[in-house]
Design a protein around this motif. Structure first.
Motif, PDB file in Angstrom:
ATOM      1  N   GLY A 276       0.818  -1.210   0.000  1.00 39.58           N
ATOM      2  CA  GLY A 276       0.000   0.000   0.000  1.00 39.58           C
ATOM      3  C   GLY A 276       0.848   1.253   0.000  1.00 39.58           C
ATOM      4  O   GLY A 276       2.026   1.211   0.372  1.00 39.58           O
ATOM      5  N   ASN A 277       0.235   2.344  -0.399  1.00 42.26           N
ATOM      6  CA  ASN A 277       0.875   3.658  -0.354  1.00 42.26           C
ATOM      7  C   ASN A 277       0.815   4.122   1.110  1.00 42.26           C
ATOM      8  O   ASN A 277      -0.041   4.899   1.521  1.00 42.26           O
ATOM      9  CB  ASN A 277       0.093   4.601  -1.279  1.00 42.26           C
ATOM     10  CG  ASN A 277       0.863   5.861  -1.557  1.00 42.26           C
ATOM     11  OD1 ASN A 277       1.153   6.635  -0.649  1.00 42.26           O
ATOM     12  ND2 ASN A 277       1.201   6.079  -2.794  1.00 42.26           N
TER      13      ASN A 277
ATOM     14  N   ASP B 231      -1.597   3.363   5.812  1.00 39.22           N
ATOM     15  CA  ASP B 231      -2.863   4.104   5.763  1.00 39.22           C
ATOM     16  C   ASP B 231      -3.737   3.622   4.597  1.00 39.22           C
ATOM     17  O   ASP B 231      -4.935   3.419   4.751  1.00 39.22           O
ATOM     18  CB  ASP B 231      -2.594   5.606   5.539  1.00 39.22           C
ATOM     19  CG  ASP B 231      -2.211   6.335   6.820  1.00 39.22           C
ATOM     20  OD1 ASP B 231      -2.456   5.811   7.919  1.00 39.22           O
ATOM     21  OD2 ASP B 231      -1.672   7.447   6.709  1.00 39.22           O
ATOM     22  N   GLU B 232      -3.116   3.452   3.433  1.00 40.92           N
ATOM     23  CA  GLU B 232      -3.912   3.023   2.274  1.00 40.92           C
ATOM     24  C   GLU B 232      -4.427   1.603   2.475  1.00 40.92           C
ATOM     25  O   GLU B 232      -5.544   1.269   2.060  1.00 40.92           O
ATOM     26  CB  GLU B 232      -3.097   3.108   0.975  1.00 40.92           C
ATOM     27  CG  GLU B 232      -4.011   2.905  -0.228  1.00 40.92           C
ATOM     28  CD  GLU B 232      -3.303   2.638  -1.550  1.00 40.92           C
ATOM     29  OE1 GLU B 232      -3.887   2.948  -2.593  1.00 40.92           O
ATOM     30  OE2 GLU B 232      -2.180   2.100  -1.551  1.00 40.92           O
TER      31      GLU B 232
ATOM     32  N   GLN C 180      -7.518   1.577   4.464  1.00 41.14           N
ATOM     33  CA  GLN C 180      -8.668   1.937   3.626  1.00 41.14           C
ATOM     34  C   GLN C 180      -9.109   0.747   2.760  1.00 41.14           C
ATOM     35  O   GLN C 180     -10.301   0.446   2.660  1.00 41.14           O
ATOM     36  CB  GLN C 180      -8.285   3.123   2.743  1.00 41.14           C
ATOM     37  CG  GLN C 180      -9.424   3.646   1.902  1.00 41.14           C
ATOM     38  CD  GLN C 180      -9.081   4.979   1.249  1.00 41.14           C
ATOM     39  OE1 GLN C 180      -7.943   5.220   0.865  1.00 41.14           O
ATOM     40  NE2 GLN C 180     -10.064   5.846   1.129  1.00 41.14           N
TER      41      GLN C 180
ATOM     42  N   ASN D  82     -11.621   5.616   8.577  1.00 39.47           N
ATOM     43  CA  ASN D  82     -11.846   4.801   7.384  1.00 39.47           C
ATOM     44  C   ASN D  82     -13.168   4.055   7.447  1.00 39.47           C
ATOM     45  O   ASN D  82     -13.791   3.820   6.416  1.00 39.47           O
ATOM     46  CB  ASN D  82     -10.670   3.858   7.133  1.00 39.47           C
ATOM     47  CG  ASN D  82      -9.556   4.578   6.394  1.00 39.47           C
ATOM     48  OD1 ASN D  82      -9.642   4.808   5.193  1.00 39.47           O
ATOM     49  ND2 ASN D  82      -8.538   4.991   7.124  1.00 39.47           N
TER      50      ASN D  82
ATOM     51  N   ARG E 254       6.393   6.188   1.506  1.00 44.78           N
ATOM     52  CA  ARG E 254       5.022   5.686   1.579  1.00 44.78           C
ATOM     53  C   ARG E 254       4.939   4.222   1.127  1.00 44.78           C
ATOM     54  O   ARG E 254       4.602   3.917  -0.014  1.00 44.78           O
ATOM     55  CB  ARG E 254       4.041   6.562   0.760  1.00 44.78           C
ATOM     56  CG  ARG E 254       4.100   8.034   1.034  1.00 44.78           C
ATOM     57  CD  ARG E 254       3.894   8.376   2.517  1.00 44.78           C
ATOM     58  NE  ARG E 254       2.595   7.973   3.003  1.00 44.78           N
ATOM     59  CZ  ARG E 254       2.412   7.262   4.129  1.00 44.78           C
ATOM     60  NH1 ARG E 254       3.432   6.879   4.868  1.00 44.78           N
ATOM     61  NH2 ARG E 254       1.213   6.953   4.515  1.00 44.78           N
TER      62      ARG E 254
ATOM     63  N   ARG F  98      -6.758  -2.688  -4.704  1.00 46.65           N
ATOM     64  CA  ARG F  98      -5.598  -1.792  -4.831  1.00 46.65           C
ATOM     65  C   ARG F  98      -5.677  -1.079  -6.175  1.00 46.65           C
ATOM     66  O   ARG F  98      -5.970  -1.695  -7.193  1.00 46.65           O
ATOM     67  CB  ARG F  98      -4.343  -2.678  -4.770  1.00 46.65           C
ATOM     68  CG  ARG F  98      -3.108  -2.048  -4.268  1.00 46.65           C
ATOM     69  CD  ARG F  98      -2.039  -3.115  -4.068  1.00 46.65           C
ATOM     70  NE  ARG F  98      -1.924  -4.029  -5.210  1.00 46.65           N
ATOM     71  CZ  ARG F  98      -1.302  -3.733  -6.346  1.00 46.65           C
ATOM     72  NH1 ARG F  98      -0.732  -2.563  -6.512  1.00 46.65           N
ATOM     73  NH2 ARG F  98      -1.259  -4.621  -7.325  1.00 46.65           N
ATOM     74  N   GLN F  99      -5.414   0.250  -6.180  1.00 43.92           N
ATOM     75  CA  GLN F  99      -5.320   0.940  -7.466  1.00 43.92           C
ATOM     76  C   GLN F  99      -4.144   0.325  -8.226  1.00 43.92           C
ATOM     77  O   GLN F  99      -3.127  -0.006  -7.610  1.00 43.92           O
ATOM     78  CB  GLN F  99      -5.092   2.442  -7.257  1.00 43.92           C
ATOM     79  CG  GLN F  99      -6.156   3.139  -6.410  1.00 43.92           C
ATOM     80  CD  GLN F  99      -7.530   3.143  -7.044  1.00 43.92           C
ATOM     81  OE1 GLN F  99      -7.658   3.099  -8.259  1.00 43.92           O
ATOM     82  NE2 GLN F  99      -8.571   3.152  -6.229  1.00 43.92           N
TER      83      GLN F  99
ATOM     84  N   ASN G 199      -0.487   1.886  -7.393  1.00 44.40           N
ATOM     85  CA  ASN G 199      -0.480   2.634  -6.127  1.00 44.40           C
ATOM     86  C   ASN G 199       0.915   2.883  -5.566  1.00 44.40           C
ATOM     87  O   ASN G 199       1.090   3.774  -4.744  1.00 44.40           O
ATOM     88  CB  ASN G 199      -1.372   1.950  -5.076  1.00 44.40           C
ATOM     89  CG  ASN G 199      -0.837   0.611  -4.619  1.00 44.40           C
ATOM     90  OD1 ASN G 199      -0.158  -0.092  -5.374  1.00 44.40           O
ATOM     91  ND2 ASN G 199      -1.140   0.225  -3.407  1.00 44.40           N
TER      92      ASN G 199
END
Ligand code: PMP
Length: 358
Positions: A89-90, A93-94, A97, A123, A227, A245-246, A249
């Motif tokens: 994750g980024n 925190d990401e 989410q 979140n 990050r 996940r984008q 990311n």
């Protein structure tokens, strides 16, 4: 003609409009002890290695979607077996989410002790899930009985346990966490953001608990600016989380720098050891100040209750030191300051400044 504010009022969810954006304090020119960062700049030789790696990145192209080099470097650095899945994750925190939105069926409950990391509650709100906070005991210990009762009542889709906990700094008792893992009907995230400074981890126990997901970050060990967070769990979990996940990311510069930095394990371990030694020194110095109560910590920060937190915060700021004032965050954090452990020189300045506050 309607204004943008009219459209916002008609469109944006009221609970989002009621929030204020996460405020990051300005720290220019201050000794920055507010955000649990590693205080050490990189040695020049490592800077040069990063510069060389980053210079070669084809920034006209999208990053590598799977970030395989980062995953292998994490597996090597932290002993994560191939049989376990990984999600990057980024920042963690990401991942909070992503995890929250994965389980947020209509009506789903998300449970965490309080006070704990504020992003769990936020979140849940973003994802339209119902957040249930269970108060910690007065000494900030996990109230396993209250947690088990809440699990029975709410049947939460997700439980977050910060291990050690932020902002209190303590490590919850193993037995209570085990009971929660056995009782929970859904996922239990053990968030080990501060594991480098703690003497315990649930990572080696993933095989025992099918509902356990371990969350980690490289932010606190010296890479907050890059990050990168990672979740480790059974592949059945990570396969689902990876869908949320984008696609890109993790940016390409981070993907190039992280393997170089993770190869510097000895450097970061030595820094963590110094931080732990300095933590003891800071803890002892705080404990000698009249009227100050200092709490046990297994993190890179120390929580202390002072006679007047807003005033102490201002005095420290006048002395050029930025800490976190938690007064007003939660009833049990009344007059509490959270102070990140700095370099020995920064801690000297801090301790000297603390001694002058009346
Ligand atoms: N979990 C906990 C318990 C934290 O304290 C923090 C940072 N404050 C995070 C997760 C998020 O860290 P990051 O997004 O930098 O990985």
């Amino acid at each position: 003609m309607p204004t943008p504010a009219d459209f916002v009022a008609a469109t944006v969810r009221p609970e989002i409009r009621a929030l204020s954006a996460y405020a990051v304090a300005r720290a220019e020119g201050l000794i920055k002890l507010d955000a649990m960062e590693n205080p050490y700049p990189l040695p020049q030789a490592v800077q040069a290695r990063i510069a060389a790696a980053v210079a070669l990145v084809p920034v006209n192209r999208y990053p590598e979607g799977g970030a395989d080099a980062v995953k292998s470097a994490l597996r090597r650095a932290f002993g994560i077996p191939e049989g376990l899945g990984l999600v990057l994750g980024n920042g963690s925190d990401e991942l909070i989410q992503i995890i929250t939105s994965a389980v947020a069926k209509p009506g789903a409950a998300i449970l965490a002790p309080e006070p704990s990391f504020v992003m769990y509650r936020l979140n849940a709100l973003y994802a339209n899930a119902r957040f249930v906070g269970v108060p910690l005991a007065t000494d900030f210990a996990l109230d396993a009985g209250a947690m088990l009762a809440a699990i029975e009542r709410e049947r939460p889709a997700l439980v977050f346990l910060a291990y050690p906990n932020n902002p209190t700094g303590n490590l919850f008792a193993t037995a209570g966490i085990e009971e929660i893992l056995r009782a929970a009907p859904g996922m239990v995230v053990v968030d080990e953001a501060y594991h480098a400074f703690a003497e315990a981890s649930f990572l080696p126990r993933l095989a025992e608990f099918p509902n356990l997901v371990i969350l980690r970050t490289v932010s606190k060990i010296g890479m907050a600016g890059l990050r990168l967070g990672y979740a480790v769990a059974a592949p059945e979990w990570t396969a689902e989380l990876n869908k949320l996940r984008q696609p890109y990311n993790l940016n390409a510069l981070t993907q190039a720098a992280v393997p170089v930095l993770l190869a510097e394990g000895a450097l970061f371990s030595a820094q963590a050891e110094t931080i732990k030694a300095e933590r003891s020194r800071l803890h002892a110095a705080l404990g000698m100040l009249p009227g100050v109560v200092v709490f046990r910590t297994q993190t890179n920060f120390v929580l202390a209750r002072v006679p007047d937190a807003p005033r102490w915060f201002d005095r420290l700021r006048e002395a050029g030191i930025l800490v976190k004032n938690l007064h007003g965050w939660h009833p049990s954090l009344e007059h509490c300051l959270r102070i990140t452990v700095g370099t020995p020189a920064e801690n000297d300045t801090l301790i000297a400044a603390l001694k002058t506050i009346r």
